[in-house]
Design a protein around this motif. Structure first.
Motif: not given
Length: 140
Positions: A114-123, A128-132, A134-138
């Protein structure tokens, strides 16, 4: 001077794994059937997540996740107070040479998840995850 290698923790044997699952299933049935007469366990649903028997199968650590109530440590103490009663019921339910001595412990893996899920849900983490991603898609 001789160096002592630190040995990794031993993995449970197949015998221990089979005995642990047998005990876990039997404890689940016992806990579902009858109410325990301890007030700390009134209205508490107890999930038996894992049973780790000792190599000689004479004792077992029982990991539980009590659902409901707020005093988890009190509930674990109550289960340990009733361990001899549960051991007696377990002896009737399973066919083993020895009925293991039971020691109950809180399983905190669900809290950690639950703590890990809460951390991953922080904006900021999601950004940062979306940014990572995007970098790997190209890079293909």
């Amino acid at each position: 001077m001789a160096r002592h290698k630190q040995t990794p923790p031993k993995m449970p044997s197949q015998r221990q794994l089979r005995a642990g699952e047998l005990i876990r299933h039997a404890l689940v049935d016992i806990l579902q059937r009858g109410p325990l007469r301890d007030p700390a366990l009134d209205g508490v649903i107890i999930t038996v997540t894992e049973v780790r028997p000792s190599p000689d199968l004479k004792s077992a650590k029982v990991y539980v996740a009590p659902m409901g109530g707020e005093d988890r440590e009190g509930q674990i103490r109550a289960l340990n107070r009733g361990a001899s009663f549960l051991r007696g019921r377990l002896g009737q339910a399973i066919d083993m040479k020895f009925t293991p001595e039971l020691r109950f412990h809180a399983d905190d893996r669900f809290d950690a998840a639950s703590r890990i899920d809460a951390i991953l849900a922080r904006p900021e983490v999601a950004r940062d995850l979306r940014h990572d991603d995007d970098d790997t898609d190209g890079e293909d």
